[in-house]
Design a protein around this motif. Structure first.
Motif: not given
Length: 232
Positions: A109, A113, A121, A140-142, A155, A159, A163, A213-214
């Motif tokens: 991640e 990211l 995250v 999903a990792s944000i 979210v 999502f 945003l 962002f993702e």
């Protein structure tokens, strides 16, 4: 020279893409189709079997062969949310949230990211549906800092829309697609057989300013979803 069954396969698929054969429509019998294409029933059956294996057609015992009605298409261009893709196909999107946790970013991640060590995250695990049929299992990792002022339900439910409503502008995405076999967990969640071939997708999505962002790892049921390329 292309084999006769492949020529028939391509013609039927082209007719479906052109809307000549509608989603859910029953095809004529193999005998009638063989007569139409002036080939043997064995040759015609080869073409139909290949289309069934690809998820383009579906066979119903005692009823006939139909244009598949549960497959969703995603055009591999730009960045589009799953919800938008499903809605554009005239289907109803929904999802089941399995987990939603704030956690330290792992090495992958951090790399995907462009995070710093010790940054957090939000890791979100869910199954997503089209007309109540499970299509994809995703993790999903944000970046937590990006959405610290965004409500959890925004979210998890929409999502990309959340945003844009918070002033962010969606940019490009990088995608990698490969084949894999469904694990026992994924098979149960997607209501398929263990070790069934599925489509795996790794995607990193970016804002217009280049910020990631993702980062998403998704596993799609192959006969319910397809990706296609369109070149300008």
């Amino acid at each position: 020279m292309k084999a006769a069954y492949l020529t028939i396969h391509d013609k039927i698929k082209d007719d479906i893409d052109a809307g000549i054969w509608k989603i859910g429509q029953r095809l004529p019998s193999e005998r009638d189709l063989a007569d139409d294409f002036a080939v043997s029933r064995m040759t015609l059956r080869q073409a139909i079997t290949l289309l069934v294996e690809e998820g383009v057609l579906t066979r119903k015992v005692g009823s006939g062969t139909y244009v598949a009605s549960t497959r969703v298409q995603e055009k591999m261009r730009g960045t589009t949310s799953f919800t938008e893709i499903i809605q554009l196909q005239g289907k109803n999107p929904s999802s089941h949230l399995l987990s939603y946790t704030k956690t330290l970013a792992n090495d992958k991640e951090i790399d995907m990211l462009n995070l710093k060590v010790n940054e957090y995250v939000i890791r979100m695990e869910r199954v997503r549906y089209a007309d109540d049929i499970p299509v994809v299992y995703e993790v999903a990792s944000i970046p937590e800092g990006l959405i610290k002022n965004v409500k959890k339900e925004d979210v998890t439910n929409h999502f990309f829309k959340a945003l844009t409503e918070n002033g962010y502008r969606i940019g490009k995405s990088h995608q990698t697609i490969f084949a894999r076999l469904a694990s026992d967990k994924v098979a149960k969640l997607l209501q398929i057989k263990k070790n069934q071939a599925i489509l795996a997708l790794r995607q990193v999505s970016y804002l217009e300013d280049g910020q990631a962002f993702e980062y998403v790892n998704s596993q799609y049921v192959g006969d319910r979803f397809e990706f296609y390329l369109e070149n300008n």
